[in-house]
Design a protein around this motif. Sequence first.
Motif, PDB file in Angstrom:
ATOM      1  N   ARG A  40       0.666  -1.304   0.021  1.00 28.00           N
ATOM      2  CA  ARG A  40       0.083  -0.180  -0.081  1.00 28.00           C
ATOM      3  C   ARG A  40       0.832   1.327   0.095  1.00 28.00           C
ATOM      4  N   ILE A  41       0.198   2.278  -0.557  1.00 32.52           N
ATOM      5  CA  ILE A  41       0.844   3.636  -0.524  1.00 32.52           C
ATOM      6  C   ILE A  41       0.265   4.493   0.573  1.00 32.52           C
ATOM      7  N   VAL A  42       1.065   5.244   1.500  1.00 30.52           N
ATOM      8  CA  VAL A  42       0.348   5.955   2.541  1.00 30.52           C
ATOM      9  C   VAL A  42       0.335   7.294   1.985  1.00 30.52           C
ATOM     10  N   LEU A  43      -0.805   7.792   2.127  1.00 32.95           N
ATOM     11  CA  LEU A  43      -1.140   9.249   1.610  1.00 32.95           C
ATOM     12  C   LEU A  43      -0.455  10.262   2.391  1.00 32.95           C
ATOM     13  N   PRO A  44       0.354  11.028   1.668  1.00 38.69           N
ATOM     14  CA  PRO A  44       1.267  12.086   2.321  1.00 38.69           C
ATOM     15  C   PRO A  44      -0.017  13.208   2.817  1.00 38.69           C
ATOM     16  N   VAL A  45       0.462  13.838   3.776  1.00 37.82           N
ATOM     17  CA  VAL A  45      -0.591  14.884   4.298  1.00 37.82           C
ATOM     18  C   VAL A  45      -0.443  16.280   3.217  1.00 37.82           C
ATOM     19  N   THR A  46      -1.727  16.879   3.470  1.00 39.92           N
ATOM     20  CA  THR A  46      -1.651  18.002   2.498  1.00 39.92           C
ATOM     21  C   THR A  46      -0.746  19.208   2.950  1.00 39.92           C
ATOM     22  N   SER A  47      -0.382  19.395   4.004  1.00 36.60           N
ATOM     23  CA  SER A  47       0.522  20.360   4.756  1.00 36.60           C
ATOM     24  C   SER A  47       2.056  19.843   4.655  1.00 36.60           C
ATOM     25  N   GLU A  48       2.236  18.925   4.107  1.00 33.15           N
ATOM     26  CA  GLU A  48       3.677  18.433   3.803  1.00 33.15           C
ATOM     27  C   GLU A  48       4.474  19.728   3.157  1.00 33.15           C
ATOM     28  N   PRO A  49       5.634  20.084   3.901  1.00 34.31           N
ATOM     29  CA  PRO A  49       6.433  21.369   3.393  1.00 34.31           C
ATOM     30  C   PRO A  49       6.991  21.035   2.017  1.00 34.31           C
ATOM     31  N   HIS A  50       7.487  20.026   1.606  1.00 33.57           N
ATOM     32  CA  HIS A  50       7.771  19.794   0.282  1.00 33.57           C
ATOM     33  C   HIS A  50       6.730  19.242  -0.648  1.00 33.57           C
ATOM     34  N   LEU A  51       6.969  19.181  -2.146  1.00 29.49           N
ATOM     35  CA  LEU A  51       5.870  18.670  -3.087  1.00 29.49           C
ATOM     36  C   LEU A  51       5.929  17.288  -2.852  1.00 29.49           C
ATOM     37  N   GLN A  52       4.654  16.612  -2.619  1.00 31.45           N
ATOM     38  CA  GLN A  52       4.577  15.327  -2.346  1.00 31.45           C
ATOM     39  C   GLN A  52       3.352  14.797  -3.407  1.00 31.45           C
ATOM     40  N   ARG A  53       2.499  15.607  -3.448  1.00 33.84           N
ATOM     41  CA  ARG A  53       1.280  15.304  -4.321  1.00 33.84           C
ATOM     42  C   ARG A  53       0.690  16.517  -4.868  1.00 33.84           C
ATOM     43  N   LEU A  54      -0.177  16.347  -5.847  1.00 31.90           N
ATOM     44  CA  LEU A  54      -0.883  17.397  -6.475  1.00 31.90           C
ATOM     45  C   LEU A  54      -2.177  17.529  -6.025  1.00 31.90           C
ATOM     46  N   ASP A  55      -2.885  18.476  -5.573  1.00 30.79           N
ATOM     47  CA  ASP A  55      -4.272  18.535  -5.238  1.00 30.79           C
ATOM     48  C   ASP A  55      -5.039  19.705  -5.957  1.00 30.79           C
ATOM     49  N   PHE A  56      -6.099  19.175  -6.504  1.00 33.62           N
ATOM     50  CA  PHE A  56      -7.002  20.052  -7.297  1.00 33.62           C
ATOM     51  C   PHE A  56      -8.337  20.412  -6.475  1.00 33.62           C
ATOM     52  N   ASP A  57      -8.685  21.744  -6.672  1.00 30.85           N
ATOM     53  CA  ASP A  57      -9.813  22.147  -5.717  1.00 30.85           C
ATOM     54  C   ASP A  57     -11.006  21.797  -6.607  1.00 30.85           C
ATOM     55  N   PRO A  58     -12.057  21.138  -6.070  1.00 33.54           N
ATOM     56  CA  PRO A  58     -13.170  20.539  -6.711  1.00 33.54           C
ATOM     57  C   PRO A  58     -14.032  21.961  -7.050  1.00 33.54           C
ATOM     58  N   GLN A  59     -13.965  23.072  -6.509  1.00 29.55           N
ATOM     59  CA  GLN A  59     -14.512  24.256  -6.822  1.00 29.55           C
ATOM     60  C   GLN A  59     -13.980  24.694  -8.274  1.00 29.55           C
ATOM     61  N   LYS A  60     -13.023  24.400  -8.481  1.00 32.62           N
ATOM     62  CA  LYS A  60     -12.574  24.993  -9.883  1.00 32.62           C
ATOM     63  C   LYS A  60     -12.549  24.223 -10.910  1.00 32.62           C
ATOM     64  N   THR A  61     -13.442  23.008 -10.923  1.00 30.21           N
ATOM     65  CA  THR A  61     -13.699  22.240 -11.799  1.00 30.21           C
ATOM     66  C   THR A  61     -14.907  22.426 -12.590  1.00 30.21           C
ATOM     67  N   GLY A  62     -15.642  23.591 -12.384  1.00 30.50           N
ATOM     68  CA  GLY A  62     -16.709  23.838 -12.900  1.00 30.50           C
ATOM     69  C   GLY A  62     -17.781  22.608 -12.727  1.00 30.50           C
ATOM     70  N   GLN A  63     -18.814  22.390 -13.763  1.00 29.93           N
ATOM     71  CA  GLN A  63     -19.774  21.522 -13.899  1.00 29.93           C
ATOM     72  C   GLN A  63     -19.336  20.122 -13.336  1.00 29.93           C
ATOM     73  N   ALA A  64     -18.030  19.953 -13.920  1.00 30.80           N
ATOM     74  CA  ALA A  64     -17.752  18.287 -13.658  1.00 30.80           C
ATOM     75  C   ALA A  64     -17.720  18.003 -12.350  1.00 30.80           C
ATOM     76  N   TRP A  65     -17.493  18.762 -11.208  1.00 26.68           N
ATOM     77  CA  TRP A  65     -17.814  18.400  -9.844  1.00 26.68           C
ATOM     78  C   TRP A  65     -19.188  18.267  -9.343  1.00 26.68           C
ATOM     79  N   GLN A  66     -19.974  19.132 -10.039  1.00 24.52           N
ATOM     80  CA  GLN A  66     -21.563  18.905  -9.770  1.00 24.52           C
ATOM     81  C   GLN A  66     -21.998  17.609 -10.429  1.00 24.52           C
ATOM     82  N   ASP A  67     -21.592  17.373 -11.690  1.00 24.46           N
ATOM     83  CA  ASP A  67     -22.032  15.897 -11.869  1.00 24.46           C
ATOM     84  C   ASP A  67     -21.677  14.751 -11.342  1.00 24.46           C
TER      85      ASP A  67
END
Length: 540
Positions: free
Chosen positions: A394-421
Amino acid sequence: MAKPPKPMTPASSSTQRTTTDTPRVNVDNVDNVSNIHPGLHLQARVPDASGPSSQRTAQPDGSPRQPSVEVSDMLPRQPLHASVTEPETSARPASPVFIAAHLATRLTPATDSAQGIRRDGRERIYVDMREGTAMVHQHPDGRFQLTSASELIPSGFLVERIRDTYLWQKRPAIATRRPHVDESDAEAGSGKRSRLDNEDHPADSSPTTEQSSPLPHQPLNLSLDLWRNWGEPTKPAGGQSIEIDGLHYPIVSQIVRSNTPVVCIKNPRFSPERFEAFEQMLNDDLTLQPRWAARGPDNHWTVVEHHLPFEKPLTQYVTDTFECLSEASARAVAKTMFFQSRGAEVINGEGLQALGQTLRHWRDRSIPAPRHLADPLLLLPVQPVISDGTFGGRIVLPVTSEPHLQRLDFDPQKTGQAWQDYTSAPGSAGLQRLFHSVLLKSGYTVNPPDPTLLENALVFNREGHDTLFILKLPPLSSGFISRYTKPGSELISSASLMKLDDAGKQRLNTMLAQNKINYLVGGIQQPTPDRPTLFILREG
């Protein structure tokens, strides 16, 4: 509104530059200096030989002095070198330097003050004029004078508020003045005011002098010429420099050879070293940044004057290109790019050129970018797979507050209609459609969803890149992702290979051999109850 972070004083460093961490920059001659600029095409202009500065270029025998590059190992901070004038003593006050519109939106509203004063996070004050928003300095006697963050003593003209508005205008510079700027026009006398305004213009003309004209006033942006004040008549005791018109200009540290086409001259008030200081400078005062200097065929150096190397903070470049990224991820990508451009926390001239080249590539794809900087997904580290007794671990999820880049996070509110669908019809197929939309909005070319690929995988690439991405969307457990399949197993399955012709199989084998296929996993996580995020990690 959010206040910009407080600036951090850049720390000096003597980190040595090695040949192994030098990104290759696609700059072959002076005409290619535009390749390193994220903005419009740049033209390296030879300074006018008829100007006053040309008097410094002659040798005693009358022959022109050849420019030279001075290189040493030390990079001391240069002392402040600027000419300043006391308020109201200059016959030619500088025109206002208006701040960028996107920066003006971060100031406090003019309506918060009875006089229309606006403030930034450091409590510096600004006023709105008809032409734009400019910084001002308030003198102890109550006068307001235009200034900028790049000068210690204000050199602009005095301004006053237009009665019954939040707008400001130039104040007539005369010996006798009204005691208060808000005094009624009736008391001052409208006829007298008009006459005094007309007396304020000098008889001669200058590009930096206000002139009486029937046309609306157009603000002059003086920031592009400020580099001319950075030179010294004698070369620095240490550090690297180039010579232009008899003056020596310190440059950002880099390896300089006889055929080096581009260097970066630096402001004596600012050395671009660490990300936080560099980003704060781009946020507060773009005029402090280094400037490109190109070597011409005649071995003369010229400074690119018409465009600044960076027109906005690096985080803003990332946000504008990858619009669905969260704010934290956009900043983490910008910071990692800054580090990876040189391979160290302290940047140098080659690193700045690599950054500029990458941002230009993002904008129009007209030139290649250094491969390790070309895409945020390539900046992600490979996450380790922890054995847990199951088939794949398994892969343990890095925390979103990690000081170095470990993951890319996308804001659902910026996806427009796709998130509503997706929220109206969740599930594995809906998740695949959601990520398909996010990747398209991020500028990738995405293959149609293929039901034969394992774990709802999506296959995509970016125009101009020789990298293939495969994103799997497996089920998410509490804080980790179980791995039941090996990275790339879907590519060599019989179902996938049956869809490829001989040429396609050859291309696949070549990419596998050259390690140009990147394996990703993604999904939806709920770091806080009211803040879901779409994430992508790199595996295998």
